[in-house]
Design a protein around this motif. Structure first.
Motif, PDB file in Angstrom:
ATOM      1  N   GLY A   1       0.795  -1.219   0.000  1.00 21.40           N
ATOM      2  CA  GLY A   1       0.000   0.000   0.000  1.00 21.40           C
ATOM      3  C   GLY A   1       0.826   1.267   0.000  1.00 21.40           C
ATOM      4  O   GLY A   1       0.384   2.304   0.486  1.00 21.40           O
ATOM      5  N   GLY A   2       2.056   1.171  -0.560  1.00 27.63           N
ATOM      6  CA  GLY A   2       2.944   2.323  -0.606  1.00 27.63           C
ATOM      7  C   GLY A   2       3.834   2.472   0.603  1.00 27.63           C
ATOM      8  O   GLY A   2       4.584   3.434   0.704  1.00 27.63           O
ATOM      9  N   MET A   3       3.766   1.529   1.536  1.00 27.61           N
ATOM     10  CA  MET A   3       4.522   1.662   2.780  1.00 27.61           C
ATOM     11  C   MET A   3       6.024   1.704   2.521  1.00 27.61           C
ATOM     12  O   MET A   3       6.559   0.890   1.780  1.00 27.61           O
ATOM     13  N   ASP A   4       6.691   2.672   3.143  1.00 30.82           N
ATOM     14  CA  ASP A   4       8.133   2.833   2.991  1.00 30.82           C
ATOM     15  C   ASP A   4       8.683   3.464   4.260  1.00 30.82           C
ATOM     16  O   ASP A   4       8.480   4.642   4.509  1.00 30.82           O
ATOM     17  N   SER A   5       9.353   2.665   5.070  1.00 30.82           N
ATOM     18  CA  SER A   5       9.933   3.135   6.335  1.00 30.82           C
ATOM     19  C   SER A   5       8.870   3.789   7.207  1.00 30.82           C
ATOM     20  O   SER A   5       8.922   4.981   7.492  1.00 30.82           O
ATOM     21  N   PRO A   6       7.891   3.008   7.649  1.00 27.96           N
ATOM     22  CA  PRO A   6       6.778   3.584   8.418  1.00 27.96           C
ATOM     23  C   PRO A   6       7.228   4.119   9.769  1.00 27.96           C
ATOM     24  O   PRO A   6       8.117   3.563  10.403  1.00 27.96           O
ATOM     25  N   TRP A   7       6.578   5.190  10.202  1.00 26.69           N
ATOM     26  CA  TRP A   7       6.891   5.837  11.478  1.00 26.69           C
ATOM     27  C   TRP A   7       5.635   6.051  12.319  1.00 26.69           C
ATOM     28  O   TRP A   7       5.560   5.689  13.478  1.00 26.69           O
ATOM     29  N   GLY A   8       4.618   6.680  11.713  1.00 29.80           N
ATOM     30  CA  GLY A   8       3.403   7.024  12.454  1.00 29.80           C
ATOM     31  C   GLY A   8       2.303   6.006  12.254  1.00 29.80           C
ATOM     32  O   GLY A   8       2.318   5.206  11.311  1.00 29.80           O
ATOM     33  N   MET A   9       1.312   6.059  13.140  1.00 24.60           N
ATOM     34  CA  MET A   9       0.311   4.999  13.190  1.00 24.60           C
ATOM     35  C   MET A   9      -0.985   5.534  13.783  1.00 24.60           C
ATOM     36  O   MET A   9      -0.977   6.268  14.760  1.00 24.60           O
ATOM     37  N   ALA A  10      -2.113   5.162  13.173  1.00 19.98           N
ATOM     38  CA  ALA A  10      -3.425   5.467  13.747  1.00 19.98           C
ATOM     39  C   ALA A  10      -4.397   4.368  13.355  1.00 19.98           C
ATOM     40  O   ALA A  10      -4.312   3.821  12.250  1.00 19.98           O
ATOM     41  N   VAL A  11      -5.320   4.047  14.249  1.00 19.04           N
ATOM     42  CA  VAL A  11      -6.402   3.103  13.970  1.00 19.04           C
ATOM     43  C   VAL A  11      -7.708   3.893  13.934  1.00 19.04           C
ATOM     44  O   VAL A  11      -8.000   4.667  14.850  1.00 19.04           O
ATOM     45  N   ASP A  12      -8.480   3.708  12.863  1.00 20.96           N
ATOM     46  CA  ASP A  12      -9.692   4.511  12.708  1.00 20.96           C
ATOM     47  C   ASP A  12     -10.898   3.839  13.360  1.00 20.96           C
ATOM     48  O   ASP A  12     -10.789   2.776  13.989  1.00 20.96           O
ATOM     49  N   GLY A  13     -12.059   4.451  13.210  1.00 22.11           N
ATOM     50  CA  GLY A  13     -13.264   3.966  13.859  1.00 22.11           C
ATOM     51  C   GLY A  13     -13.801   2.670  13.296  1.00 22.11           C
ATOM     52  O   GLY A  13     -14.736   2.090  13.868  1.00 22.11           O
ATOM     53  N   GLU A  14     -13.251   2.203  12.181  1.00 22.73           N
ATOM     54  CA  GLU A  14     -13.609   0.903  11.627  1.00 22.73           C
ATOM     55  C   GLU A  14     -12.525  -0.140  11.879  1.00 22.73           C
ATOM     56  O   GLU A  14     -12.564  -1.227  11.303  1.00 22.73           O
ATOM     57  N   ASP A  15     -11.557   0.216  12.720  1.00 25.55           N
ATOM     58  CA  ASP A  15     -10.435  -0.656  13.071  1.00 25.55           C
ATOM     59  C   ASP A  15      -9.477  -0.884  11.916  1.00 25.55           C
ATOM     60  O   ASP A  15      -8.681  -1.835  11.943  1.00 25.55           O
ATOM     61  N   ASN A  16      -9.519  -0.046  10.900  1.00 28.69           N
ATOM     62  CA  ASN A  16      -8.497  -0.103   9.865  1.00 28.69           C
ATOM     63  C   ASN A  16      -7.302   0.750  10.277  1.00 28.69           C
ATOM     64  O   ASN A  16      -7.402   1.621  11.141  1.00 28.69           O
ATOM     65  N   VAL A  17      -6.159   0.485   9.641  1.00 28.66           N
ATOM     66  CA  VAL A  17      -4.879   0.990  10.130  1.00 28.66           C
ATOM     67  C   VAL A  17      -4.292   1.968   9.115  1.00 28.66           C
ATOM     68  O   VAL A  17      -4.204   1.665   7.916  1.00 28.66           O
ATOM     69  N   TRP A  18      -3.894   3.134   9.615  1.00 25.75           N
ATOM     70  CA  TRP A  18      -3.281   4.174   8.794  1.00 25.75           C
ATOM     71  C   TRP A  18      -1.827   4.342   9.216  1.00 25.75           C
ATOM     72  O   TRP A  18      -1.525   4.410  10.406  1.00 25.75           O
ATOM     73  N   VAL A  19      -0.949   4.453   8.232  1.00 29.38           N
ATOM     74  CA  VAL A  19       0.490   4.492   8.483  1.00 29.38           C
ATOM     75  C   VAL A  19       1.088   5.684   7.747  1.00 29.38           C
ATOM     76  O   VAL A  19       0.824   5.884   6.555  1.00 29.38           O
ATOM     77  N   SER A  20       1.880   6.469   8.465  1.00 25.12           N
ATOM     78  CA  SER A  20       2.628   7.544   7.808  1.00 25.12           C
ATOM     79  C   SER A  20       4.051   7.070   7.573  1.00 25.12           C
ATOM     80  O   SER A  20       4.656   6.393   8.407  1.00 25.12           O
ATOM     81  N   ASP A  21       4.593   7.457   6.432  1.00 20.75           N
ATOM     82  CA  ASP A  21       5.867   6.919   5.962  1.00 20.75           C
ATOM     83  C   ASP A  21       6.958   7.975   6.000  1.00 20.75           C
ATOM     84  O   ASP A  21       6.786   9.079   5.466  1.00 20.75           O
ATOM     85  N   PHE A  22       8.085   7.608   6.615  1.00 19.90           N
ATOM     86  CA  PHE A  22       9.212   8.534   6.751  1.00 19.90           C
ATOM     87  C   PHE A  22      10.175   8.432   5.578  1.00 19.90           C
ATOM     88  O   PHE A  22      10.858   9.388   5.242  1.00 19.90           O
ATOM     89  N   GLY A  23      10.235   7.262   4.963  1.00 18.46           N
ATOM     90  CA  GLY A  23      11.115   7.081   3.818  1.00 18.46           C
ATOM     91  C   GLY A  23      12.519   6.665   4.210  1.00 18.46           C
ATOM     92  O   GLY A  23      12.914   6.744   5.375  1.00 18.46           O
ATOM     93  N   PRO A  24      13.307   6.208   3.238  1.00 20.79           N
ATOM     94  CA  PRO A  24      14.668   5.733   3.516  1.00 20.79           C
ATOM     95  C   PRO A  24      15.591   6.866   3.927  1.00 20.79           C
ATOM     96  O   PRO A  24      15.408   8.017   3.529  1.00 20.79           O
ATOM     97  N   LEU A  25      16.589   6.504   4.720  1.00 24.40           N
ATOM     98  CA  LEU A  25      17.541   7.505   5.233  1.00 24.40           C
ATOM     99  C   LEU A  25      18.969   7.210   4.807  1.00 24.40           C
ATOM    100  O   LEU A  25      19.917   7.682   5.427  1.00 24.40           O
ATOM    101  N   ASP A  26      19.141   6.440   3.757  1.00 25.05           N
ATOM    102  CA  ASP A  26      20.482   6.138   3.263  1.00 25.05           C
ATOM    103  C   ASP A  26      21.014   7.321   2.462  1.00 25.05           C
ATOM    104  O   ASP A  26      20.315   7.846   1.580  1.00 25.05           O
ATOM    105  N   PRO A  27      22.242   7.766   2.750  1.00 32.23           N
ATOM    106  CA  PRO A  27      22.823   8.867   1.973  1.00 32.23           C
ATOM    107  C   PRO A  27      22.819   8.547   0.483  1.00 32.23           C
ATOM    108  O   PRO A  27      23.032   7.406   0.068  1.00 32.23           O
ATOM    109  N   GLY A  28      22.525   9.562  -0.309  1.00 36.23           N
ATOM    110  CA  GLY A  28      22.524   9.395  -1.754  1.00 36.23           C
ATOM    111  C   GLY A  28      21.208   8.953  -2.339  1.00 36.23           C
ATOM    112  O   GLY A  28      21.068   8.877  -3.564  1.00 36.23           O
ATOM    113  N   THR A  29      20.219   8.641  -1.484  1.00 38.94           N
ATOM    114  CA  THR A  29      18.912   8.244  -2.015  1.00 38.94           C
ATOM    115  C   THR A  29      18.176   9.475  -2.533  1.00 38.94           C
ATOM    116  O   THR A  29      18.370  10.592  -2.037  1.00 38.94           O
ATOM    117  N   PRO A  30      17.318   9.298  -3.536  1.00 37.36           N
ATOM    118  CA  PRO A  30      16.595  10.452  -4.089  1.00 37.36           C
ATOM    119  C   PRO A  30      15.685  11.084  -3.038  1.00 37.36           C
ATOM    120  O   PRO A  30      15.293  10.432  -2.066  1.00 37.36           O
TER     121      PRO A  30
END
Length: 664
Positions: A524-553
């Protein structure tokens, strides 16, 4: 008294009798002495040309928890105009106007809790209504709790000006306009509705494309767009094709989006000398105001000494009616990170992580205070160096039902509790070395889950643990090791299961209340997840921080949605709902600007075209808007050294089921 005298007397007192009768009737709610009217126009088209729609039935409603209350009706004249008298000018809920164009085409304009003098009802007002009210538009009518409806109405006004039917000033200006694609997305969707007015076959196609899997087709165009708002990744290409059938709203999208989300980006702190610089997390108070942590001064790598407070619509709090004035300083605020929560007595707590050097700052020499506390009106209650109750580099905070404040003490590998919120009655539990506690989530039984990061970027052993406060002391119930996972935020669903983001592994873990692992999930597009929330239907939302390797776009921020523990037939726990790209917010061609007009990386810096950056958390408000937090800028090679602090908050309008309880 003769007959003539009686007659003259009655003539003399008649005006007073009538006035008294009118006042009496008004007091009993039967008749208004001076009924007012809502004037409006129903039309198709908005930016390039518009055409009035005559003989359209228009109804004024007040929303309730069930069927809306009809307050008045009218039919438009040859100029598309209508007038509806009303006797009630304000509501504890909201008002809205519906226009039945015919053959399934329905236009809606949301008016909010106070009736205006005039209104326009067109395609663009309908897009705004359907998206802002998406979580309250599930049964063919707008209905729900008044608090959530009023928050949704405020977000509606961020999209459209109801008086004119034009795009709002918020969407027309920085940091929105063409710095994101939402202005054009709303106009493209308005073009789709304009095509529906001209061709019933387009309406039929829209209904087919927005029918929920296994569900019933929508009854009208407003309901269809609300379905799309809640599930914006469905049939993206088919919807895009329909938007190309009209050009009445210009300029539209040039390219097809990843999903039909609508966002509002906010970055006004209230003071352009104190810009957003790495917001990390936020908590909503009972009024819907957002209290936002802030890592660094914009463009710096040292500790920020201020935090932000935003109204429910994302504008900076201005001090009216006992509210704070944003930004806030004092109380020992120093490089707030992930920790913020609000206790039942109305105290707002911030955890001071501390960045850079801060000689003499207790309780550690390298940059942190401990906890800071404010009243809901914004007055600092903690000492000038914060509350020193044991925690060092405080991160996530949690409050249990007894008012005990739980603290992830990252800097000394400990968990602390301020008993009953009293920093002078602090108890702690010393964990293993380099555990780096990051977040806290409170279970229904009062126990506390803790995510142990093993370091901000990993490198040491991570784990999840659960603690109980028993007879004034902390007891560890279990500890589940996770290797070098660099776990971050955690949230609990309605069954007490814990969902935990793993930055380093790129997964989201799920655990049962006893600590056994349900599984780990990605997609679902997940890339280095950091944040998290569960909604009123018990589905899960994830915020993505992205890779931290030097030289990455440079990283393009995105939001991920997964099925929780109640997946529908044919789906599994943890399956992705968001598209493979995640829910993204691309630029429509303009570079991203700070609120003072500077480029994202500062005056003279190369332009950035990434409005949604590295995210550290997502928080869902009571209207289902997702506040996704731009913590770091996109380019890791710059951010690691000189200019990391992200800009503002991206609000996805109406996207999630409102949580049944507030989190963080």
């Amino acid at each position: 008294m003769n007959k003539l005298s009686i007659r003259n007397y009655m003539v003399a007192i008649a005006p007073m009798l009538l006035a008294g009768a009118a006042i009496l009737l008004t007091a009993h709610g039967v008749l208004s002495a001076n009924p007012k009217s809502l004037s409006g126009v129903v039309q198709t088209g908005g930016t390039t040309s518009s055409q009035p729609l005559p003989d359209v039935h228009v109804t004024l409603f007040e929303a309730t928890r069930a069927l809306p209350t009809t307050l008045g009706q009218a039919t438009t004249d040859a100029s598309g105009r209508f007038t509806i008298p009303y006797r009630k000018a304000s509501s504890s809920s909201i008002f809205f106007v519906k226009a039945d164009i015919g053959e399934g085409v329905e236009f809606v304009t949301v008016l909010g809790p106070n009736l205006p003098a005039s209104v326009t009802v067109n395609e663009l007002t309908t897009v705004a209504a359907s998206y802002s009210m998406a979580q309250f538009y599930r049964t063919g009518v707008i209905s729900g709790n008044s608090f959530g409806l009023q928050i949704a109405a405020g977000m509606n006004d961020n999209i459209v000006a109801s008086a004119t039917g034009q795009s709002s000033a918020v969407l027309l200006s920085s940091p929105n306009a063409d710095q994101t694609n939402s202005l054009r997305s709303t106009r493209s969707l308005a073009n789709l509705l304009a095509a529906c007015v001209d061709d019933p076959d387009v309406t039929a196609s829209l209904f087919d494309l927005t029918t929920p899997p296994g569900g019933l087709p929508p009854h009208n165009t407003a309901e269809a767009l609300a379905n799309l708002a809640r599930d914006p990744g469905q049939n993206v290409d088919g919807i895009f094709a329909l938007t190309l059938l009209s050009g009445l709203y210009d300029p539209p999208l040039v390219t097809m989006p990843d999903a039909w989300t609508v966002t509002v980006k906010v970055n006004d702190s209230g003071n352009d000398n104190i810009l957003f610089g790495g917001p990390g997390n936020l908590a909503f108070d009972h009024r819907g105001y957002a209290w936002v942590t802030n890592n660094v001064p914009q463009g710096s790598t040292t500790s920020s000494r201020y935090v932000m407070a935003l109204k429910p619509n994302g504008k900076p709090a201005d001090g009216r009616n006992g509210t704070p004035v944003s930004p806030l300083t004092g109380g020992g605020i120093l490089g707030t990170g992930f920790g913020v929560t609000i206790d039942p007595r109305g105290s707002v707590w911030f955890g001071n992580f501390g960045w850079g050097e801060c000689t003499g700052c207790d309780p550690s020499p390298d940059g942190n205070g401990s906890l800071s506390r404010f009243t809901l009106s914004g007055a600092a209650m903690s000492q000038p160096n914060g509350y020193q109750g044991g925690p060092v580099r405080a991160q996530g905070l949690g409050l249990d039902a007894n008012g005990n404040l739980w603290i992830a003490s990252y800097g000394n590998d400990s968990v602390y509790v301020f008993t009953r919120g009293n920093p002078h009655q602090s108890v702690g539990f010393q964990q293993y070395a380099d555990s780096g506690p990051f977040d806290v989530a409170i279970a229904a039984d009062g126990t506390a889950w803790v995510s142990n990061s093993g370091g901000l970027l990993g490198g040491h052993d991570a784990s999840v643990a659960k603690y109980a406060l028993v007879n004034g002391a902390l007891e560890q119930r279990f500890l589940h090791p996770l290797g070098h996972a660099a776990v971050k935020a955690m949230s609990l669903d309605s069954h007490g299961n814990a969902w935990v983001a793993s930055l380093r592994n790129g997964w989201v873990y799920a655990f049962r209340p006893d600590g056994t692992e349900i599984g780990h999930f990605s997609g679902g597009g997940m890339d280095s997840p950091w944040g998290m929330a569960v909604d009123g239907e018990d589905n899960v939302w994830v915020s993505d921080f992205g890779p931290l390797d030097p030289g990455t776009p440079p990283f393009t921020g995105r939001l991920t949605k997964l099925w929780g523990v109640n997946p529908p037939p044919g789906r599994n726990v943890g399956d992705p709902i968001s598209p493979p790209t995640g829910y993204t917010v691309p630029s429509a061609g303009s570079e991203v600007l700070l609120h003072n007009g500077d480029p994202l990386y500062g005056p003279g810096a190369p332009p950035s075209f990434i409005p949604m950056m590295r995210q550290t958390d997502v928080v869902i408000d009571q209207a289902g808007n997702i506040w996704s937090i731009n913590n770091w800028k996109p380019d890791v090679d710059i951010d690691f050294t000189v200019n990391p602090g992200g800009d503002g908050i991206v609000i996805f309008v109406g996207l999630a089921a409102p949580p049944t309880t507030q989190v963080h």
